[in-house]
Enzyme design. Structure first.
Site, mmCIF file in Angstrom:
data_model
loop_
_atom_site.group_PDB
_atom_site.id
_atom_site.type_symbol
_atom_site.label_atom_id
_atom_site.label_comp_id
_atom_site.label_asym_id
_atom_site.label_seq_id
_atom_site.Cartn_x
_atom_site.Cartn_y
_atom_site.Cartn_z
ATOM 1 N N ASN A 186 0.801 -1.236 0.000
ATOM 2 C CA ASN A 186 0.000 0.000 0.000
ATOM 3 C C ASN A 186 0.833 1.285 0.000
ATOM 4 O O ASN A 186 0.338 2.332 -0.394
ATOM 5 C CB ASN A 186 -1.037 -0.009 1.135
ATOM 6 C CG ASN A 186 -0.412 -0.064 2.505
ATOM 7 O OD1 ASN A 186 0.778 -0.327 2.643
ATOM 8 N ND2 ASN A 186 -1.209 0.181 3.531
ATOM 9 N N GLU A 281 5.214 -3.872 11.776
ATOM 10 C CA GLU A 281 3.906 -3.215 11.831
ATOM 11 C C GLU A 281 2.970 -4.069 10.992
ATOM 12 O O GLU A 281 3.165 -4.220 9.787
ATOM 13 C CB GLU A 281 4.025 -1.783 11.303
ATOM 14 C CG GLU A 281 2.860 -0.913 11.702
ATOM 15 C CD GLU A 281 1.824 -0.827 10.623
ATOM 16 O OE1 GLU A 281 0.844 -1.598 10.695
ATOM 17 O OE2 GLU A 281 1.988 -0.007 9.709
ATOM 18 N N CYS A 315 -3.249 0.460 6.998
ATOM 19 C CA CYS A 315 -3.269 -0.176 8.328
ATOM 20 C C CYS A 315 -3.999 0.721 9.301
ATOM 21 O O CYS A 315 -4.624 0.246 10.236
ATOM 22 C CB CYS A 315 -1.862 -0.388 8.871
ATOM 23 S SG CYS A 315 -0.654 -0.809 7.674
ATOM 24 N N GLU A 408 -9.992 -7.437 9.510
ATOM 25 C CA GLU A 408 -9.550 -6.242 8.792
ATOM 26 C C GLU A 408 -9.872 -6.432 7.309
ATOM 27 O O GLU A 408 -9.208 -7.245 6.654
ATOM 28 C CB GLU A 408 -8.022 -6.173 9.002
ATOM 29 C CG GLU A 408 -7.382 -4.901 8.684
ATOM 30 C CD GLU A 408 -5.852 -4.961 8.826
ATOM 31 O OE1 GLU A 408 -5.267 -6.050 9.000
ATOM 32 O OE2 GLU A 408 -5.255 -3.889 8.737
ATOM 33 N N ARG A 468 -0.586 7.614 10.453
ATOM 34 C CA ARG A 468 0.806 7.394 10.860
ATOM 35 C C ARG A 468 1.535 8.721 10.982
ATOM 36 O O ARG A 468 2.313 8.944 11.887
ATOM 37 C CB ARG A 468 1.477 6.507 9.807
ATOM 38 C CG ARG A 468 2.950 6.299 9.948
ATOM 39 C CD ARG A 468 3.382 5.204 8.991
ATOM 40 N NE ARG A 468 2.806 5.358 7.677
ATOM 41 C CZ ARG A 468 3.506 5.590 6.563
ATOM 42 N NH1 ARG A 468 4.812 5.702 6.627
ATOM 43 N NH2 ARG A 468 2.907 5.696 5.403
HETATM 44 O O1 G3P Z 1 -0.840 1.047 6.052
HETATM 45 C C1 G3P Z 1 0.362 1.564 6.412
HETATM 46 C C2 G3P Z 1 0.302 2.582 7.508
HETATM 47 O O2 G3P Z 1 1.599 2.892 7.857
HETATM 48 C C3 G3P Z 1 -0.590 3.763 7.216
HETATM 49 O O3 G3P Z 1 0.027 4.959 6.957
HETATM 50 O O4 G3P Z 1 0.088 7.364 6.433
HETATM 51 O O5 G3P Z 1 -1.869 6.008 5.712
HETATM 52 O O6 G3P Z 1 -1.548 6.519 8.109
HETATM 53 P P1 G3P Z 1 -0.868 6.296 6.796
#
Ligand code: G3P
Length: 506
Positions: A186, A281, A315, A408, A468
């Site tokens: 992703n 992760e 995620c 999920e 993130r």
């Molecule tokens: O799915 C990976 C995770 O690290 C999400 O990153 O930037 O979409 O919150 P973000």
């Protein structure tokens, strides 16, 4: 003939002696889009039978498979040799290389983003954002690295009982050696550089195993590092199916650290890996708890952004809404109204909802939807799917006996569970085997803090969807969501160990 992208080792682009390639299927057209080298491994059984060994040698010779093991061994040897020199390269020079790579990466955002569109169906604008964010992450890591690694510690002995002031301890951070980075589909570029940059600034070398969907984007990104002039062998990128090459790489004795982002493969890796630092992760089931006093428009826009950005394939996506019964109707209506405005179609047209990464992923999502249907969840929209494209769906009145309450989907399907107390929401959140992030919406900051303390997740966002970034924030999961903490500073620290020298006075 047909182009097969080469893998990168020893500062050069190479064909694998395996003679094999792996196809990358475009999620939108469902046709093969690119091909990369497949470094495929056979496990050698030491069964003691000379005939069996001769047979395996013949298999190796005919199919060329064992050559791959030799290729990986060579990558590891070159990586170790390059690392030793790199660790002695002044920190400011290491930072300079990273700044150069960041600039080149940003210059080449268009072709890299195009690969992301074709390989993982990321909407066109988000694909560009991923590359730009990656360039920024690399520069920030270089800056942060010179500060963190530029400092050491001096300890004196007389603070511990029984000691005179006769020992001076100098301690500083030194690299681990060879870091193996395995990012997911992703964010094939961003979650690669979030491992590469901290590893390199800290004086490690780096072996990247990109996801198959996203491998070509990753190879283009590696070319940017190549153009930045890093020493030969310091960075390598080996491609192939995880099922073929994964164990050989992750269990390789030359690897001194693994940084992995992905699914529960990470749990298997952590069981097989040696006694080395691991950063993992592994997904989440991020809960969004909505209290009665929340700003419901803010809630709705965050649920839509958090639940459906990149079609839910994050995620940190909102993966379950836990809303107080008294405001549930209003929240569901507001979310539905916003969802009706989401565009559905191709990533080239920059639609909000694009095809999910693969047919098997779409089938999995459909399985969760059908299970919820059988168990009488309320469908706020009609379920619709064409190929890998799944229309955004909100499922109301979901109950704990439905799979989607816990699993999920990694797709544009979001369950709503109505709760009659905050405790019920916290209980559902904490009963999950995941613990990545969560969020709580309320105007009462005291309540928000107490709920945050009670939620067993690595991060809780107050009045915003989980995310993130910004990329220097700590990022970590509890339970099956992973081990270790990421974010620029934590990753740099994690990819080093402390070395101390003690001066003993006579
Ligand atoms: O799915 C990976 C995770 O690290 C999400 O990153 O930037 O979409 O919150 P973000």
């Amino acid at each position: 003939g047909e182009q097969v992208y080469k893998y990168y080792a020893d500062g050069e682009w190479k064909k694998s002696a395996s003679g094999k390639s792996v196809s990358i299927v475009n999620p939108t057209t469902r046709e093969p889009q690119y091909k990369v080298q497949e470094l495929a491994c056979v496990i050698r059984f030491h069964c003691g039978s000379i005939f069996f060994i001769v047979f395996l040698c013949l298999v190796d010779w005919v199919f060329g498979t064992a050559c791959t093991q030799e290729e990986v061994n060579k990558v590891m040897e070159a990586s170790k040799a390059a690392q030793k020199l790199w660790a002695r390269t002044p920190l400011w020079k290491r930072a300079e290389h990273l700044h150069k790579a960041a600039a080149i990466l940003k210059e080449h955002k268009a072709p890299i983003a195009e690969c992301l569109v074709k390989e993982i169906a990321k909407p066109a604008k988000d694909a560009v954002t991923e590359v730009v964010r990656s360039g920024d992450l690399v520069s920030y890591t270089a800056e942060e690295g010179v500060r963190i690694l530029g400092e050491g510690k001096l300890l004196v002995s007389d603070s511990f009982p029984g000691n005179e002031r006769s020992k001076y301890c100098l301690s500083s951070k030194v690299p681990l050696g060879v870091v193996l980075a395995i990012p997911p589909f992703n964010y094939p570029v961003n979650l690669a550089v979030s491992k590469i940059a901290p590893a390199l600034i800290a004086g490690n070398s780096l072996v990247l195993k990109p996801p198959t969907q996203g491998a070509v984007a990753a190879l283009h990104m590696i070319q940017c590092f190549h153009l930045a002039g890093f020493p030969k062998g310091l960075i390598s990128c080996v491609t192939g199916k995880g099922s073929e090459i994964g164990d050989f790489l992750t269990m390789h004795p030359g690897v001194n650290c693994i940084s992995f982002t992905g699914g529960d493969t990470g749990i298997a890796i952590s069981k097989k890996a040696g006694m080395i630092p691991l950063q993992m992760e592994l997904g989440g089931k991020d809960a969004c708890i909505v209290l009665e006093d929340a700003d419901l428009d803010l809630v709705a826009s965050n649920i839509v952004k958090g639940g459906y950005s990149y079609s839910g394939q994050r995620c940190t996506a909102v993966k379950v809404v836990l809303v107080m019964e008294s405001v549930a109707d209003a929240v569901v209506e507001k979310v539905k109204a916003k969802m009706a405005k989401l565009s559905v179609g191709s990533p080239e047209d920059d639609c909000d909802i694009t095809p999910v990464v693969s047919e098997s992923s779409a089938n999995f999502i459909e399985g969760l939807v059908m299970d919820a249907k059988e168990k009488a969840a309320t469908f706020c929209q009609e379920y619709r799917r064409e190929g890998n494209l799944i229309w955004p769906l909100l499922l109301d009145h979901v109950r704990p006996d439905m799979r989607i309450a816990w699993e999920e989907p990694f797709g544009p399907v979001l369950p709503v569970i109505r709760i009659s107390s905050v405790e019920e929401g916290i209980h559902h959140c904490n009963a999950s085997n995941f613990g990545l992030q969560g969020c709580v919406f309320t105007r009462d900051i005291n309540k928000a803090i107490l709920i945050s303390d009670a939620m067993e997740t690595g991060t809780v966002q107050i009045n915003s969807a989980p995310a993130r970034g910004p990329d220097h924030f700590p990022f970590q999961g509890l339970k099956d969501s992973g081990i270790g903490s990421q974010g620029i500073t934590n990753s740099i620290n994690m990819m080093t160990k402390i070395k101390s020298t003690v001066i003993n006075l006579p």
